[in-house]
Structure formats: C-alpha cells, structure tokens
Design a protein around this motif. Structure first.
Motif, PDB file in Angstrom:
ATOM      1  N   LYS A   1      48.544  88.954  59.187  1.00 31.92           N
ATOM      2  CA  LYS A   1      47.092  88.609  59.407  1.00 31.92           C
ATOM      3  C   LYS A   1      46.401  89.010  57.861  1.00 31.92           C
ATOM      4  O   LYS A   1      46.470  90.247  58.004  1.00 31.92           O
ATOM      5  CB  LYS A   1      46.240  88.859  60.616  1.00 31.92           C
ATOM      6  CG  LYS A   1      44.969  88.217  60.464  1.00 31.92           C
ATOM      7  CD  LYS A   1      44.032  88.501  61.934  1.00 31.92           C
ATOM      8  CE  LYS A   1      42.898  88.141  61.661  1.00 31.92           C
ATOM      9  NZ  LYS A   1      41.836  88.594  62.804  1.00 31.92           N
ATOM     10  N   PHE A   2      46.143  88.097  57.117  1.00 24.36           N
ATOM     11  CA  PHE A   2      45.356  88.360  55.624  1.00 24.36           C
ATOM     12  C   PHE A   2      43.895  88.106  56.121  1.00 24.36           C
ATOM     13  O   PHE A   2      43.582  87.180  56.526  1.00 24.36           O
ATOM     14  CB  PHE A   2      45.928  87.510  54.673  1.00 24.36           C
ATOM     15  CG  PHE A   2      47.179  87.680  54.296  1.00 24.36           C
ATOM     16  CD1 PHE A   2      47.839  88.502  53.295  1.00 24.36           C
ATOM     17  CD2 PHE A   2      48.456  87.134  55.161  1.00 24.36           C
ATOM     18  CE1 PHE A   2      48.947  88.646  53.033  1.00 24.36           C
ATOM     19  CE2 PHE A   2      49.650  87.260  54.859  1.00 24.36           C
ATOM     20  CZ  PHE A   2      49.780  88.026  53.668  1.00 24.36           C
ATOM     21  N   GLU A   3      43.034  89.403  55.880  1.00 21.85           N
ATOM     22  CA  GLU A   3      41.744  89.072  55.908  1.00 21.85           C
ATOM     23  C   GLU A   3      41.167  89.185  54.278  1.00 21.85           C
ATOM     24  O   GLU A   3      41.233  90.431  53.605  1.00 21.85           O
ATOM     25  CB  GLU A   3      40.970  90.083  56.696  1.00 21.85           C
ATOM     26  CG  GLU A   3      41.366  90.083  58.309  1.00 21.85           C
ATOM     27  CD  GLU A   3      40.795  91.163  59.037  1.00 21.85           C
ATOM     28  OE1 GLU A   3      39.535  91.623  58.842  1.00 21.85           O
ATOM     29  OE2 GLU A   3      41.587  91.505  59.994  1.00 21.85           O
ATOM     30  N   ILE A   4      40.641  88.266  53.822  1.00 24.59           N
ATOM     31  CA  ILE A   4      40.319  88.233  52.466  1.00 24.59           C
ATOM     32  C   ILE A   4      38.766  88.306  52.315  1.00 24.59           C
ATOM     33  O   ILE A   4      37.680  87.761  53.070  1.00 24.59           O
ATOM     34  CB  ILE A   4      40.439  86.819  51.658  1.00 24.59           C
ATOM     35  CG1 ILE A   4      41.795  86.445  52.081  1.00 24.59           C
ATOM     36  CG2 ILE A   4      40.088  86.726  50.239  1.00 24.59           C
ATOM     37  CD1 ILE A   4      42.918  87.177  51.393  1.00 24.59           C
ATOM     38  N   GLY A   5      38.216  89.135  51.497  1.00 28.44           N
ATOM     39  CA  GLY A   5      36.774  89.591  51.292  1.00 28.44           C
ATOM     40  C   GLY A   5      36.419  89.704  49.843  1.00 28.44           C
ATOM     41  O   GLY A   5      37.519  90.220  49.224  1.00 28.44           O
ATOM     42  N   GLY A   6      35.277  89.720  49.362  1.00 29.15           N
ATOM     43  CA  GLY A   6      34.999  89.997  48.033  1.00 29.15           C
ATOM     44  C   GLY A   6      34.133  89.072  47.510  1.00 29.15           C
ATOM     45  O   GLY A   6      33.441  88.037  47.852  1.00 29.15           O
ATOM     46  N   SER A   7      34.318  88.816  45.968  1.00 31.83           N
ATOM     47  CA  SER A   7      33.393  87.913  45.206  1.00 31.83           C
ATOM     48  C   SER A   7      34.388  87.521  44.188  1.00 31.83           C
ATOM     49  O   SER A   7      35.146  87.989  43.515  1.00 31.83           O
ATOM     50  CB  SER A   7      32.220  88.485  44.746  1.00 31.83           C
ATOM     51  OG  SER A   7      32.287  89.475  44.033  1.00 31.83           O
ATOM     52  N   VAL A   8      33.943  86.318  43.438  1.00 29.41           N
ATOM     53  CA  VAL A   8      34.790  85.741  42.096  1.00 29.41           C
ATOM     54  C   VAL A   8      33.410  85.131  41.532  1.00 29.41           C
ATOM     55  O   VAL A   8      32.424  84.764  42.149  1.00 29.41           O
ATOM     56  CB  VAL A   8      35.756  84.606  42.408  1.00 29.41           C
ATOM     57  CG1 VAL A   8      37.088  85.496  42.921  1.00 29.41           C
ATOM     58  CG2 VAL A   8      35.235  83.475  43.441  1.00 29.41           C
ATOM     59  N   SER A   9      33.589  84.694  40.376  1.00 25.87           N
ATOM     60  CA  SER A   9      32.552  84.259  39.236  1.00 25.87           C
ATOM     61  C   SER A   9      33.252  82.776  39.124  1.00 25.87           C
ATOM     62  O   SER A   9      34.403  82.788  38.529  1.00 25.87           O
ATOM     63  CB  SER A   9      32.221  84.746  38.154  1.00 25.87           C
ATOM     64  OG  SER A   9      31.292  84.085  37.408  1.00 25.87           O
ATOM     65  N   VAL A  10      32.338  81.589  39.434  1.00 26.30           N
ATOM     66  CA  VAL A  10      32.903  80.290  38.932  1.00 26.30           C
ATOM     67  C   VAL A  10      31.830  79.578  38.185  1.00 26.30           C
ATOM     68  O   VAL A  10      30.752  80.198  37.970  1.00 26.30           O
ATOM     69  CB  VAL A  10      33.255  79.664  40.393  1.00 26.30           C
ATOM     70  CG1 VAL A  10      34.421  80.146  41.054  1.00 26.30           C
ATOM     71  CG2 VAL A  10      32.059  79.380  41.217  1.00 26.30           C
ATOM     72  N   ILE A  11      32.199  78.538  37.892  1.00 23.13           N
ATOM     73  CA  ILE A  11      31.271  77.404  37.051  1.00 23.13           C
ATOM     74  C   ILE A  11      30.764  76.638  38.125  1.00 23.13           C
ATOM     75  O   ILE A  11      31.304  75.926  38.825  1.00 23.13           O
ATOM     76  CB  ILE A  11      31.782  76.750  35.960  1.00 23.13           C
ATOM     77  CG1 ILE A  11      32.347  77.883  35.025  1.00 23.13           C
ATOM     78  CG2 ILE A  11      30.841  75.952  35.095  1.00 23.13           C
ATOM     79  CD1 ILE A  11      31.173  78.779  34.384  1.00 23.13           C
ATOM     80  N   CYS A  12      29.532  76.349  38.258  1.00 21.14           N
ATOM     81  CA  CYS A  12      28.610  75.521  39.070  1.00 21.14           C
ATOM     82  C   CYS A  12      29.303  74.044  38.753  1.00 21.14           C
ATOM     83  O   CYS A  12      29.069  73.759  37.626  1.00 21.14           O
ATOM     84  CB  CYS A  12      27.320  75.527  38.883  1.00 21.14           C
ATOM     85  SG  CYS A  12      26.289  74.508  39.965  1.00 21.14           S
TER      86      CYS A  12
END
Length: 177
Positions: A59-70
């Motif tokens: 079971k993988f629990e992913i959390g955090g943030s990334v920067s993308v282009i709108c």
C-alpha cells in the motif's frame, strides 16, 4: 536506466506481517525517467508491505507537492499530492508466463528473487497523483489565474465567436442526427 538501491527491499529477511518504509522523493529521483511535466517535487511515499507466504500486499500513500504549469494561464501552479495505491506481488515459478495477466494491480516475481524494487511503482503512482487538468482553483467564484491572460482569452473568444469558421461549415449537416 540506473537502479536506485534505496528503493530495493530485501524481503527474504522480513518476517511475515506488516512492515513500513518511507521514501522522500525529489526532482533527482525523476532524472532516470527523462523530462517530466512538473518540477520542484517534494513527495513523501509511505509504503506498507504486508508479507504473506506466497505474496506481498503493498500500500503506497503519496503526499507532498509539485509545481506544474496551469493549463489555462500558463503560470506556475503548486499542486498538493495526496493519493494511495495498492499493488499485489505474487511469487511464482515462472513470472514470464504470468505477464499476460490483465490486472495492473498484480505483479509477479520469481520465487528465487530476494529483492523487490518499488522505484517504478513510486514513479507511476506519483504521476498518477497529478490531475490531468491543472488549473488554478477558483476562490469565491473567481479564478486565481493570471488576470491579464484571462482578459486576453476573453478577447480572443469574443473575436472568434463573431466570425463563423468555414472549416466547420460542412459538419453542421451531421448535427441532430
């Protein structure tokens, strides 16, 4: 592709039951996979491995943030990641024969294996955690996109709406059929 040893789990020495692993994933992790649609990745992956006699439940629990282009205004957008995924890994005699199985949540490894590399799944699951449509959120019914870009888009829509494009003229006959 360079294998990252920190994502290999030596499961032979693990007792049956649940084991927890935590990984910090940054942009350097994705260098092995080529250019990405995001940057400034700061993800935490919590992996719970439930070891059984003939299979593992991951079971993988992913959390955090990334920067993308709108997608709407083309300006940077910080997205929060939060998702979880499960993967079953079955131990079999001939994993090559099992590859035709259509279930993407089940993988096969040989009974002679001693390590399980979870790097590919982490890569896939972080990418699956990013929404397909990346647009600045609305606050109180108003878009938080760049107002100058929104104004230009509105002007373009008004101009294109005033003129009928002859390219689509012949398609009108198929409407309401």
């Amino acid at each position: 592709m360079k294998q990252l040893r920190q994502f290999e789990i030596a499961f032979v020495g693990l007792k049956p039951g649940e084991h927890t692993f935590e990984y910090q994933v940054t942009d350097s992790f994705f260098e092995n996979y080529g250019p990405q649609d995001f940057s400034d990745c700061k993800a935490t992956v919590k992996l719970t491995l439930d070891k059984k006699s003939d299979f593992f439940l991951l079971k993988f629990e992913i959390g955090g943030s990334v920067s993308v282009i709108c997608d709407r205004c083309g300006q940077p957008l910080n997205l929060q990641l939060w998702d979880d995924f499960t993967q079953v890994v079955k131990m079999v005699e001939n994993p090559e024969e099992m590859e035709g199985d259509e279930d993407p949540e089940v993988s096969y490894i040989s009974r002679t294996e001693s390590h399980l590399n979870v790097g590919e799944w982490i890569y896939e699951f972080i990418n699956l955690s990013i929404p397909m449509q990346k647009i600045h959120p609305d606050v109180d019914g108003k878009s938080t996109c760049d107002p100058k870009v929104l104004e230009m888009l509105d002007q373009m829509n008004k101009q294109s709406g005033a003129q009928d494009n002859p390219i689509w003229k012949d398609l009108d006959k198929f409407r309401n059929n």
